[in-house]
Scaffold this motif. Structure first.
Motif, PDB file in Angstrom:
ATOM      1  N   ARG A 141       0.970  -1.156   0.000  1.00  0.00           N
ATOM      2  CA  ARG A 141       0.081   0.249  -0.229  1.00  0.00           C
ATOM      3  C   ARG A 141       1.052   1.262  -0.094  1.00  0.00           C
ATOM      4  NH1 ARG A 141      -3.331   3.627   3.107  1.00  0.00           N
ATOM      5  NH2 ARG A 141      -5.567   3.332   2.495  1.00  0.00           N
ATOM      6  N   MET A 170      -3.130   0.434  -3.793  1.00  0.00           N
ATOM      7  CA  MET A 170      -2.833  -0.704  -3.117  1.00  0.00           C
ATOM      8  C   MET A 170      -2.685  -2.134  -3.938  1.00  0.00           C
ATOM      9  SD  MET A 170      -5.004  -2.109   0.364  1.00  0.00           S
ATOM     10  CE  MET A 170      -6.495  -2.253  -0.485  1.00  0.00           C
ATOM     11  N   SER A 180      -9.559  -6.822  -2.105  1.00  0.00           N
ATOM     12  CA  SER A 180      -8.742  -6.105  -1.099  1.00  0.00           C
ATOM     13  C   SER A 180      -9.274  -5.877   0.078  1.00  0.00           C
ATOM     14  CB  SER A 180      -8.096  -5.014  -1.252  1.00  0.00           C
ATOM     15  OG  SER A 180      -9.126  -4.000  -1.953  1.00  0.00           O
ATOM     16  N   ASP A 184      -8.959  -1.345   4.473  1.00  0.00           N
ATOM     17  CA  ASP A 184      -7.862  -0.912   3.940  1.00  0.00           C
ATOM     18  C   ASP A 184      -7.730  -0.189   2.683  1.00  0.00           C
ATOM     19  OD1 ASP A 184      -6.095  -2.004   5.919  1.00  0.00           O
ATOM     20  OD2 ASP A 184      -6.403  -3.853   5.171  1.00  0.00           O
ATOM     21  N   ARG A 185      -9.008  -0.040   2.018  1.00  0.00           N
ATOM     22  CA  ARG A 185      -9.088   0.720   0.614  1.00  0.00           C
ATOM     23  C   ARG A 185      -9.026   2.198   1.079  1.00  0.00           C
ATOM     24  NH1 ARG A 185     -14.208  -2.928  -1.698  1.00  0.00           N
ATOM     25  NH2 ARG A 185     -13.117  -5.199  -1.786  1.00  0.00           N
ATOM     26  N   ASP A 213      -8.781   0.914  -4.989  1.00  0.00           N
ATOM     27  CA  ASP A 213      -7.493   0.257  -4.645  1.00  0.00           C
ATOM     28  C   ASP A 213      -6.680   1.139  -5.287  1.00  0.00           C
ATOM     29  OD1 ASP A 213      -8.076  -2.200  -3.502  1.00  0.00           O
ATOM     30  OD2 ASP A 213      -8.821  -2.720  -5.648  1.00  0.00           O
TER      31      ASP A 213
END
Length: 330
Positions: A141, A170, A180, A184-185, A213
């Protein structure tokens, strides 16, 4: 049911220990921290609980290197979309993170001159339900930001031109193609793209923002002091008027691959891909606006009037009055 939009902290706790020391003549700070938080994310219809710990070594010259681990549990609401419900559950993340920043701005909240360059690189392993049923996923990332602020020479109005850009991606490591982790996106909107609700610009499934992402967001603004006889000039804080134009895009990995291959798609309803780079360009969101900015003790307050020039049908736009309180000029 769904009420409002944006992130609502429910629980937040952090404990940290720091030890300053020297490596030669270079000041170094060693830090160990643990935290616990619960966040209600209305725009994405989930409740996230996380417990984590981080050990970090940092210095002004070399940046900050950290090892972190955290347990995350994402609970989808009963009205959540299929995409959010499918990524609900627990996941354990371990990561190696490096951050570096060079900042010559005269102020982080109301800069008149100077520049900022910042970058974060994270190599992570995420195991369990958040990796779409796979045992573990590995990804890199990367996120960066740059700003440049220039006083307009010879301008008696004390005007400042401010340019800023943020971007990130990412990418799966080891050839993985799974989805993903939702938490965390990247999300776009609000302070990162004026004229849109927080998390309002980018891939959606139904009413839920499901993030992307890869993203890019850029803003150009001109700011001036308020007229001497206006009510704004009487405020006891640093205040300026601004005119801005902003643009950005946020896409899933499939569109990022399509950008290079010539085909792409954004996830969710109404996000069918067409022509790779051309699609990426035509799906870029844009807005313009005017407003007043105040440097308060708690952060940067913006009260803007926004006009959206380009949006997608699934975006949550914020035309007209938009109020933003941020910790930094972004």
């Amino acid at each position: 049911g769904r009420e409002g939009a944006g992130m609502v902290p429910l629980v937040s706790f952090e404990a940290a220990a720091r030890k300053p020391m020297f490596w030669g003549k270079e000041p170094v700070v060693a830090e160990v921290a643990a935290d616990r938080s619960a966040v209600e994310e209305a725009a994405s219809a989930y409740l996230q609980n996380r417990t984590g710990a981080v050990a970090e070594l940092s210095s002004p010259t070399f940046g900050a290197l950290a090892v972190l681990s955290e347990w995350r549990h994402l609970a989808a609401h009963e009205f959540a979309s299929a995409a959010v419900a499918g990524l609900a559950g627990g996941s354990f993340k371990t990561a190696l993170r490096y951050r570096h920043k060079t900042d010559t701005r005269d102020s982080s909240w109301m800069p008149r001159e100077g520049s900022l360059a910042a970058a974060t690189v994270e190599l992570a392993r995420v195991a369990d339900a958040a990796t779409a049923g796979r045992a573990a996923a590995y990804y890199a990332r990367v996120e960066g930001a740059a700003q440049h602020h220039v006083p307009l020479a010879g301008d008696d109005a004390d005007a400042t031109l401010s340019l800023s850009v943020r971007s990130g991606a990412m990418l799966p490591l080891g050839g993985g193609d799974g989805e993903s982790p939702l938490v965390d996106r990247f999300f776009l909107g609000g302070e990162s793209l004026r004229g849109f609700e927080p998390r309002g610009a980018g891939p959606h499934d139904g009413e839920d923002s499901i993030g992307g992402d890869a993203f890019i967001a850029a803003t150009a603004a001109i700011s001036v002091p308020p007229p001497a006889r206006s009510i704004f000039a009487l405020l006891p804080v640093d205040t300026r008027l601004q005119l801005f134009v902003a643009a950005g895009n946020n896409v899933p990995l499939s569109s990022l691959r399509g950008f290079f291959r010539g085909t792409g798609a954004e996830s969710g309803k109404g996000e069918a891909g067409k022509k790779g780079p051309a699609e990426f360009s035509t799906r870029t969101r844009a807005s313009v606006g005017v407003g007043i900015v105040a440097a308060l003790p708690v952060g940067r307050l913006e009260v803007n009037w926004c006009h959206v020039l380009r949006a997608q049908e699934t975006d949550a736009v914020k035309r007209g009055l938009q109020v933003l309180l941020t910790a930094n000029m972004g």
